[in-house]
Design a protein around this motif. Sequence first.
Motif, short mmCIF file in Angstrom:
data_model
loop_
_atom_site.label_atom_id
_atom_site.label_comp_id
_atom_site.label_asym_id
_atom_site.label_seq_id
_atom_site.Cartn_x
_atom_site.Cartn_y
_atom_site.Cartn_z
N PRO A 1 -4.15 10.44 6.14
CA PRO A 1 -4.03 10.89 7.54
C PRO A 1 -3.05 10.07 8.37
CG PRO A 1 -6.34 10.81 6.87
CD PRO A 1 -5.55 10.15 5.79
N TYR A 2 -2.69 8.88 7.91
CA TYR A 2 -1.77 8.02 8.66
C TYR A 2 -0.35 8.07 8.09
CZ TYR A 2 -6.15 6.09 10.42
OH TYR A 2 -7.39 5.95 10.98
N LEU B 1 0.85 -1.19 0.00
CA LEU B 1 0.00 0.00 0.00
C LEU B 1 0.88 1.23 0.00
CD1 LEU B 1 -2.71 -1.00 2.66
CD2 LEU B 1 -2.78 -1.34 0.19
N ASN B 2 0.52 2.23 -0.81
CA ASN B 2 1.29 3.47 -0.83
C ASN B 2 0.79 4.40 0.25
OD1 ASN B 2 -1.14 4.50 -1.82
ND2 ASN B 2 -0.44 4.59 -3.93
N ARG B 3 1.35 5.59 0.29
CA ARG B 3 1.01 6.54 1.34
C ARG B 3 -0.43 7.01 1.28
NH1 ARG B 3 1.69 12.04 -0.32
NH2 ARG B 3 2.27 12.56 1.83
N TYR B 4 -1.08 6.85 0.12
CA TYR B 4 -2.49 7.22 0.00
C TYR B 4 -3.43 6.09 0.39
CZ TYR B 4 -0.41 10.95 -2.77
OH TYR B 4 0.36 11.99 -3.19
N GLY B 5 -2.89 4.91 0.67
CA GLY B 5 -3.71 3.77 1.03
C GLY B 5 -4.16 2.93 -0.14
N PHE B 6 -3.61 3.17 -1.35
CA PHE B 6 -3.98 2.42 -2.53
C PHE B 6 -3.07 1.22 -2.71
CE2 PHE B 6 -5.71 6.57 -4.54
CZ PHE B 6 -6.86 6.44 -3.79
N LEU B 7 -3.62 0.16 -3.28
CA LEU B 7 -2.87 -1.06 -3.55
C LEU B 7 -2.08 -0.89 -4.84
CD1 LEU B 7 -2.32 -4.00 -2.64
CD2 LEU B 7 -4.25 -4.69 -4.09
N GLU B 8 -0.78 -1.08 -4.75
CA GLU B 8 0.10 -0.88 -5.91
C GLU B 8 0.49 -2.19 -6.57
OE1 GLU B 8 3.32 1.45 -4.26
OE2 GLU B 8 2.43 3.28 -5.10
N ALA C 1 -7.79 -0.03 -1.89
CA ALA C 1 -8.46 0.09 -3.19
C ALA C 1 -7.41 0.29 -4.28
CB ALA C 1 -9.45 1.24 -3.18
N ARG C 2 -7.82 0.01 -5.52
CA ARG C 2 -6.90 0.17 -6.64
C ARG C 2 -6.87 1.59 -7.17
NH1 ARG C 2 -7.76 -5.47 -7.35
NH2 ARG C 2 -9.88 -5.05 -6.64
N ASN C 3 -7.93 2.37 -6.96
CA ASN C 3 -8.02 3.74 -7.46
C ASN C 3 -9.00 4.52 -6.61
OD1 ASN C 3 -10.67 2.99 -8.53
ND2 ASN C 3 -9.51 1.98 -10.17
N VAL C 4 -9.17 5.79 -6.94
CA VAL C 4 -10.06 6.65 -6.16
C VAL C 4 -11.50 6.19 -6.27
CG1 VAL C 4 -10.90 9.02 -5.89
CG2 VAL C 4 -8.49 8.61 -6.38
N SER C 5 -11.93 5.77 -7.45
CA SER C 5 -13.31 5.34 -7.64
C SER C 5 -13.64 4.14 -6.75
CB SER C 5 -13.53 4.99 -9.12
OG SER C 5 -14.84 4.51 -9.32
N GLU C 6 -12.76 3.15 -6.72
CA GLU C 6 -13.02 1.97 -5.88
C GLU C 6 -12.97 2.34 -4.40
OE1 GLU C 6 -11.31 -2.59 -5.20
OE2 GLU C 6 -10.24 -1.16 -6.48
N SER C 7 -12.09 3.26 -4.03
CA SER C 7 -12.00 3.66 -2.62
C SER C 7 -13.29 4.33 -2.16
CB SER C 7 -10.81 4.61 -2.43
OG SER C 7 -10.75 5.07 -1.10
N LEU C 8 -13.82 5.25 -2.99
CA LEU C 8 -15.08 5.89 -2.63
C LEU C 8 -16.22 4.90 -2.60
CD1 LEU C 8 -14.73 9.16 -4.76
CD2 LEU C 8 -14.30 8.88 -2.32
#
Length: 488
Positions: free
Chosen positions: A272-273, A162-169, A203-210
């Motif tokens: 935030p983390y 996971l990157n700093r944004y919480g997305f799966l890379e 999540a893989r992207n912003v859309s999936e995260s939302l």
Amino acid sequence: MALELRQQLKLTQKLVMTPQLRQAIKLLQLNRLDLSTALQAEIEQNPALEIDLDGPPDTLPDDQPFGLTATAEPDQVPVPEPDVTPPISTADAMPEVNWEEYANTYETSFSFSREAPPEDAPSQFDFISEKPGLSAYLQWQLAHSELDEREWEIALFIVGNLNRYGFLETTLEEIMAQTECTFDEADYLLEVVQDLDPPGIAARNVSESLKLQLERLNMGDSLAAEIVTRHLGLLETKNYKMLARLTGRKKQEILDAINFITANLTPFPGLPYAEEATNYIVPDVYVEKIDGEYVIRLNDDDLPQLRISSYYQELLKATTPASKESRSYIADKVKSAEWFIRSIHQRQRTIYRVMESILRFQRDFFDNGPTQLKPLILRDVAEDIGMHESTISRVTSNKYAHTPQGIYELKYFFSTAIPREGGDALAAESIKTRIRQMIQEEDKAKPLSDSAIADRLSEKNIQLARRTVAKYREQMKIPPVKHRRHTS
């Protein structure tokens, strides 16, 4: 031609960087926080340098050293006052210790409800050395999940990607290849991680995260979920008319869904983390306007007052014979302390002179704001105060000034010139400020394009190409016109 060795005398001139000169240059380029740390480190390393607790008040005349107790001229070494403090015996300074106070006892009748700690008592959180990051927070949650050893390794691999944004890379195929698991195992453990807190993680992207965040709120089939899943691009460009047409909903329903998304969801759940230290800015110099005149004051509020130890000076003057090594050590430490105090004094005076020169060149800025910033280069200030450009560069790096217009880095006052027909040249930072004001005052339904901004600037005799406007806009991190348009 024969090769031979010969001795030859040669007279040359060259500049040698002595340790004292290196120290002076290093102190000159330190900012306010680093200078305080350097002072404490030098006091700890040099026994001939000490803090004068009985020094003069913080406000010193301009011809006195800043942060020093001497009243000598800048180029003279201050003469310390004799130390008349009576010696304190070690026995008097070390009281008897009651070791029973340190006993590790436990009283069964003790209660925090009756024994409240004092208000100024340190909290246990003050002793935490490191803030837990996203990975540590997720691993703590996984430790409470019912996972076997095999599933634990796969889940840790997912968390580690996971990157700093919480997305799966990484992809499920890479998870299968690296952990030697099946597709069902990888998919199941990815869902386990996505069920952790914060919502939308892995999540893989912003859309999936939302979408994951909406599902956590039992809104997986709502209009908001449809917008973030299928029409996220229209949401970014604020094309509400097209959203209403594609979803078949009324405009008010679209606005309500978008307001819910922006108010309750976050596109980057892991931010935030993020384990990033906060960098605080402490002004090195204050510029205040008092009775119509600008007053420059260096920030030496909490800098310790330094002096040379009188004890070490008396040792050098003592008639008692001492070893050559001891006298050489004491003389070296006293000389180092003298040079350090002189370097601190010179640093403060140089910063004062540079700020004084900037104030003369940029008087309109201090009176009217960033739009009146004039072109200025390091050579102008160097010639004004009779110093080298490299010295001005070191002084203005990583140092900030508190002005009536706000806090600015000293480098901010130096900017290239933009020619203007029928008027004086303007600084590039001044042009950026004008562009920012135009964009803030534009019609959100019809935002200004880069060409339109260039045309408005030309009306004020400021000739800029469209690509230059685009470059300045990108430097200020302002999105293009399609992302600023608010379609009704």
